[in-house]
Design an enzyme around this catalytic site. Structure first.
Site, PDB file in Angstrom:
ATOM      1  N   SER A   1      40.649  41.860  45.533  1.00 21.75           N
ATOM      2  CA  SER A   1      40.105  43.101  45.229  1.00 21.75           C
ATOM      3  C   SER A   1      38.717  43.235  45.549  1.00 21.75           C
ATOM      4  CB  SER A   1      40.068  43.166  43.516  1.00 21.75           C
ATOM      5  OG  SER A   1      39.375  41.903  43.176  1.00 21.75           O
TER       6      SER A   1
ATOM      7  N   GLY B   1      38.908  49.642  39.652  1.00 20.33           N
ATOM      8  CA  GLY B   1      40.222  49.992  39.822  1.00 20.33           C
ATOM      9  C   GLY B   1      40.723  50.802  38.854  1.00 20.33           C
TER      10      GLY B   1
ATOM     11  N   PRO C   1      44.464  42.597  39.838  1.00 13.84           N
ATOM     12  CA  PRO C   1      42.946  42.603  38.924  1.00 13.84           C
ATOM     13  C   PRO C   1      42.108  43.742  39.760  1.00 13.84           C
ATOM     14  CG  PRO C   1      43.271  41.065  41.005  1.00 13.84           C
ATOM     15  CD  PRO C   1      44.584  41.729  40.877  1.00 13.84           C
TER      16      PRO C   1
ATOM     17  N   LYS D   1      43.328  29.928  42.432  1.00 13.32           N
ATOM     18  CA  LYS D   1      43.318  30.460  44.032  1.00 13.32           C
ATOM     19  C   LYS D   1      43.534  29.180  44.973  1.00 13.32           C
ATOM     20  CE  LYS D   1      41.793  34.875  43.394  1.00 13.32           C
ATOM     21  NZ  LYS D   1      41.269  35.063  41.933  1.00 13.32           N
TER      22      LYS D   1
ATOM     23  N   ASN E   1      50.015  18.426  49.572  1.00 14.85           N
ATOM     24  CA  ASN E   1      49.953  17.282  48.779  1.00 14.85           C
ATOM     25  C   ASN E   1      48.719  17.581  47.739  1.00 14.85           C
ATOM     26  OD1 ASN E   1      50.612  14.367  47.950  1.00 14.85           O
ATOM     27  ND2 ASN E   1      48.547  13.919  48.460  1.00 14.85           N
TER      28      ASN E   1
ATOM     29  N   ASP F   1      44.407  30.709  37.236  1.00 14.27           N
ATOM     30  CA  ASP F   1      43.916  31.475  38.292  1.00 14.27           C
ATOM     31  C   ASP F   1      42.863  30.523  38.963  1.00 14.27           C
ATOM     32  OD1 ASP F   1      43.402  33.112  40.502  1.00 14.27           O
ATOM     33  OD2 ASP F   1      42.225  34.610  39.299  1.00 14.27           O
TER      34      ASP F   1
END
Lengths: 208, 208
Positions: free
Chosen positions: A113, A170, A163, A60, A66, A58
């Protein structure tokens, strides 16, 4: 049935991460690791955790094509089964990752989230970027089931991973009902007294 | 006058990175490193490069506040003078970085330099996030001087750093004229036969 549970292994201590991974692995579809663990334990953490189960990095990723390619070469090369990247920087950056390992997974973040994490996220626009970029799945938060439902309508049969379950509040069953395929749980497992039991309980609750 | 030149040290080989850094350092305001170099050379690259000049970690952080904080603790802890993070995940993630080291720099990405990189970037909205998040500077591309001018109007006296010069085609003088404070040059220096001379030439051209 196969587990719908992904463990967000957001530990920063490598030894603790291994012991949690080993205990929880039998109940998991995979483990998600992020930058802090790799900064402390090195990229070789990926290959060592992959001995237990599939590892999704993960990262991100949100950089020019490149640089995204170079990050992907290092992460897939270390043994990652999948990479999480942002759709926000555009399809070119996703394609650069995809081209490194077309047979592995690439998940594009559509919304986030945390509070305020959705302000700049244009769901239909970013889903279009994810598709154009060759993503095999997308990330949408369990804290906003209405976002998951909107993403499900837009993405067709791409995998949705969600997530925000547990410590972030959640509801995993609501996320699945809204269209999520895999549910990501972090602190509620890795900070549990018995991470194996916690993982088993989440996996069973999702498998009913 | 002080150099306006930042070197984007987008090498992946640590030894090559050190030799380029040593040759170019006398002409630089600082060195920018990104994830691929840190993945290959480890986080300790930051401290070793900081012996030559200030190091900005271009991590394009785009995660939830808790993860952003952990990334910042590791990077500032390794000796980074500044961190580059995205504004689009919201002010909470920037604040989480800022709180780790209020006396150091935090640059927020407002738009990006690659083709298609500007599609979802709302300049006034993201500048507001950068300010609310406590950024000391912002990133806007030299490939789009009109974006720099729009950012300059919005940010007041925050530092603007601009990538996209050289191999990506941006004109450094046009970027400065539009309001950029520091110009980021990568391949045109680190891939030069003589990186020291190349850095000196760029620094002089910017200093006229």
């Amino acid at each position: 049935m196969a587990s719908r549970l992904l463990l967000a292994l957001d530990e920063t201590d490598p030894q603790r991460a291994f012991s949690v991974a080993e205990a929880a692995a039998p109940y998991l579809a995979g483990i998600k690791v992020n930058w802090p663990l790799l900064m402390h334990g090195g990229l070789e953490m990926v290959g060592r955790l992959a001995d237990f189960t599939s590892v999704i990095c993960d990262l991100k990723v949100a950089d020019i094509p490149n640089t995204a390619r170079l990050i992907a070469e290092a992460a897939y090369g270390a043994g990652a089964a999948g990479i999480i990247a942002h759709a926000f920087p555009g399809a070119g950056s996703l394609q650069a990752i995809r081209n490194v390992a077309p047979e592995r997974d690439l998940y594009a973040v559509i919304t986030m989230s945390h509070p305020g994490g959705g302000e700049f996220f244009d769901i239909p626009g970013l889903v279009a970027v994810a598709r154009e970029g060759g993503a095999t799945g997308v990330v949408a938060p369990a804290t906003r089931p209405e976002d998951i439902a909107a993403v499900r309508t837009a993405v067709g049969d791409l995998t949705i991973i969600s997530p925000g379950v547990g410590a972030q509040g959640g509801d995993p069953r609501a996320a699945v009902a809204a269209g999520a395929d895999l549910i990501i749980v972090g602190r509620a497992i890795y900070q549990a007294d018995d991470p194996g039991s916690a993982a088993r309980d989440f996996a069973r609750a999702l498998g009913d």
